[in-house]
Design a protein around this motif. Sequence first.
Motif, PDB file in Angstrom:
ATOM      1  N   ARG A   1       0.809  -1.230   0.000  1.00 47.26           N
ATOM      2  CA  ARG A   1       0.000   0.000   0.000  1.00 47.26           C
ATOM      3  C   ARG A   1       0.838   1.274   0.000  1.00 47.26           C
ATOM      4  O   ARG A   1       0.484   2.260  -0.633  1.00 47.26           O
ATOM      5  N   PHE A   2       1.935   1.265   0.776  1.00 45.60           N
ATOM      6  CA  PHE A   2       2.644   2.530   0.982  1.00 45.60           C
ATOM      7  C   PHE A   2       4.043   2.570   0.373  1.00 45.60           C
ATOM      8  O   PHE A   2       4.684   3.616   0.371  1.00 45.60           O
ATOM      9  N   GLY A   3       4.535   1.430  -0.074  1.00 45.26           N
ATOM     10  CA  GLY A   3       5.845   1.434  -0.739  1.00 45.26           C
ATOM     11  C   GLY A   3       7.035   1.274   0.184  1.00 45.26           C
ATOM     12  O   GLY A   3       8.167   1.613  -0.197  1.00 45.26           O
ATOM     13  N   PHE A   4       6.842   0.733   1.381  1.00 49.73           N
ATOM     14  CA  PHE A   4       7.998   0.454   2.239  1.00 49.73           C
ATOM     15  C   PHE A   4       8.858  -0.633   1.596  1.00 49.73           C
ATOM     16  O   PHE A   4       8.322  -1.505   0.896  1.00 49.73           O
ATOM     17  N   PRO A   5      10.166  -0.635   1.872  1.00 53.12           N
ATOM     18  CA  PRO A   5      10.964  -1.770   1.389  1.00 53.12           C
ATOM     19  C   PRO A   5      10.558  -3.013   2.172  1.00 53.12           C
ATOM     20  O   PRO A   5      10.272  -2.907   3.371  1.00 53.12           O
ATOM     21  N   PRO A   6      10.540  -4.175   1.564  1.00 55.42           N
ATOM     22  CA  PRO A   6      10.072  -5.381   2.274  1.00 55.42           C
ATOM     23  C   PRO A   6      10.919  -5.720   3.496  1.00 55.42           C
ATOM     24  O   PRO A   6      10.445  -6.382   4.407  1.00 55.42           O
ATOM     25  N   ASP A   7      12.179  -5.247   3.519  1.00 52.55           N
ATOM     26  CA  ASP A   7      12.995  -5.583   4.695  1.00 52.55           C
ATOM     27  C   ASP A   7      12.995  -4.470   5.751  1.00 52.55           C
ATOM     28  O   ASP A   7      13.815  -4.462   6.670  1.00 52.55           O
ATOM     29  N   CYS A   8      12.072  -3.521   5.615  1.00 55.17           N
ATOM     30  CA  CYS A   8      11.964  -2.460   6.637  1.00 55.17           C
ATOM     31  C   CYS A   8      11.576  -3.117   7.968  1.00 55.17           C
ATOM     32  O   CYS A   8      10.594  -3.862   8.047  1.00 55.17           O
ATOM     33  N   LYS A   9      12.351  -2.812   9.005  1.00 58.48           N
ATOM     34  CA  LYS A   9      12.106  -3.455  10.306  1.00 58.48           C
ATOM     35  C   LYS A   9      11.137  -2.635  11.156  1.00 58.48           C
ATOM     36  O   LYS A   9      11.011  -1.422  10.971  1.00 58.48           O
ATOM     37  N   VAL A  10      10.521  -3.308  12.109  1.00 59.13           N
ATOM     38  CA  VAL A  10       9.741  -2.628  13.140  1.00 59.13           C
ATOM     39  C   VAL A  10      10.436  -2.994  14.443  1.00 59.13           C
ATOM     40  O   VAL A  10      10.681  -4.177  14.698  1.00 59.13           O
ATOM     41  N   ASP A  11      10.817  -1.985  15.228  1.00 59.51           N
ATOM     42  CA  ASP A  11      11.512  -2.347  16.474  1.00 59.51           C
ATOM     43  C   ASP A  11      10.527  -2.465  17.627  1.00 59.51           C
ATOM     44  O   ASP A  11       9.309  -2.324  17.447  1.00 59.51           O
TER      45      ASP A  11
END
Length: 521
Positions: free
Chosen positions: A243-253
């Motif tokens: 939906r928003f274009g984040f990279p697939p490996d963007c982490k959530v801490d």
Amino acid sequence: MSRFFAGLDVSTQGCKLVVVDLDTEDVCHVEAINYDTDLPEFGTRDGVLQNLGEGVSESDPRMWLEAVDRLLGRLAASDVPVVGEIRCISVSGQQHGLVALDAGGDLARPTSKLWNDYSTAEECEILTEKVGGPAAMIEAVGNSQRPGYTAGKILHLKRHEPEAYERSATLFLVHNYINWYLTGGVAVMEPGDTSGMALWNPATGAWSREVIDAIDVSLLEKLPPIRPADESIGKIAPALVERFGFPPDCKVDAGSGDNMYGALGTGNVREGLVTVSLGTSGTACCFMKEPFIDPQGEIASYCDSTGHYLPLLCVSNLANGYNEMLRLHELSHSEFDAIIKRTSPWEGGRLLIPWFGGERTPDLPWATPVYFGFTLDSMTRENLCRAVLEGHVLNLHAGFTRMPVQVEELRLTGGLSRSAAWCQAIADIFEADAVPVKGEGAALGAALHAAWVWLKEEGETPPLQELVEPFVVLEQDRRKTPLPENVAIYRKMKEVFRGLSRRLRGLDGEDPFRLRAEALR
Ligand code: XUL
């Protein structure tokens, strides 16, 4: 490729998104949603649902997700920063709120009790009694059991809405719920916010069996596991990548509570600094290497978001009295400041104890405000404005006297830190330099935490202070230093406040009438 990091702060009145560029050391994107005005369909005032009964403060958690979605949508629509270069995202949340989900991930209860809900006083008493009294409770969870904290909310749900309690499969705090949404289903907690549940002991790092059993012997099954504060918990959900274009490996801490991140966002990562947040609630907290347990439980014992500790004072009355005064008298912030300029400290010996809607510290869920030293003809707009300002700051200071800190500097954040009158009153009453911190407080703290965690997981170990400092801008031209003539007056006023407050609570205290008369002589 740039290295961008995002921080979300889901607070009581609104939601904010901040993105930082680690390489240029810039805050490159700030967007905010105000729930009342941007999401009127949820029908909140100051972010809270109305007419739910005395002491009840609740919101619909779907409103927070809607706000997050809108902010991510705006981010995706902006060019700088590029969403596809965000490496990690972190969430700050208002503390203590209870979000109950059923096994299918739907809300088991449509609304969430917030940190400033006082409807659980009876549950706090029940828990304290079952555990063996106030001292035993502090021994068990490092904190007294107070309305506002989460344990009482859980027992309240079980007692008053047993079906919803039974249906609940997962009990979250606000930021855990947003993390769960961002990751597409990761259910974990972390030490900072969890220590505000009064169910988990920040000094031992363990759930309290006594408090759990006092609620429900099977409660642990509903509580997510606790992960370290300084690690990622997963990757952003594929649906949000799409939906928003984040990279697939963007982490959530791991994320944390807004106070833990407010500390980071004001550079409070070493001893001697105190972050004072002047928002819906008033808080003061300081970084510590060792846990601090207040034997009276007035100062909350929390972990921070970096593996250390964050003793915190929270008074629940702050912006409320002030905002009401502005509304009632149709004053702007600058008109209020002008009134303070033309009146003087403790004028006429009038003092207002601003317990407008119960009070968290001291622990008085049934409290009401007290107007002391007012005569029939002194209830003027000018006098009330000054009394509200001084009353709020004195109330905050009264709790602060229990904080284990030698103050080097007070760093002010939150809406009211914009006001010169508030900054000066804080410097005079706390007797320390007070400097407003420019910027985005908890949301900035979240973005910096995301950067710190990501760098650590990439094998770099940047000292936190070095990472944080370039982003923390102190507004030196607005710094206030205590004025000796005001300090002398406020010392006397503090004595009267203390005498009055103690006597109202049935504690030994000096006679406030005599103290006032002597001071005015
Ligand atoms: C702290 C507290 C408040 C909320 C406000 O214990 O209850 O500061 O975190 O969001």
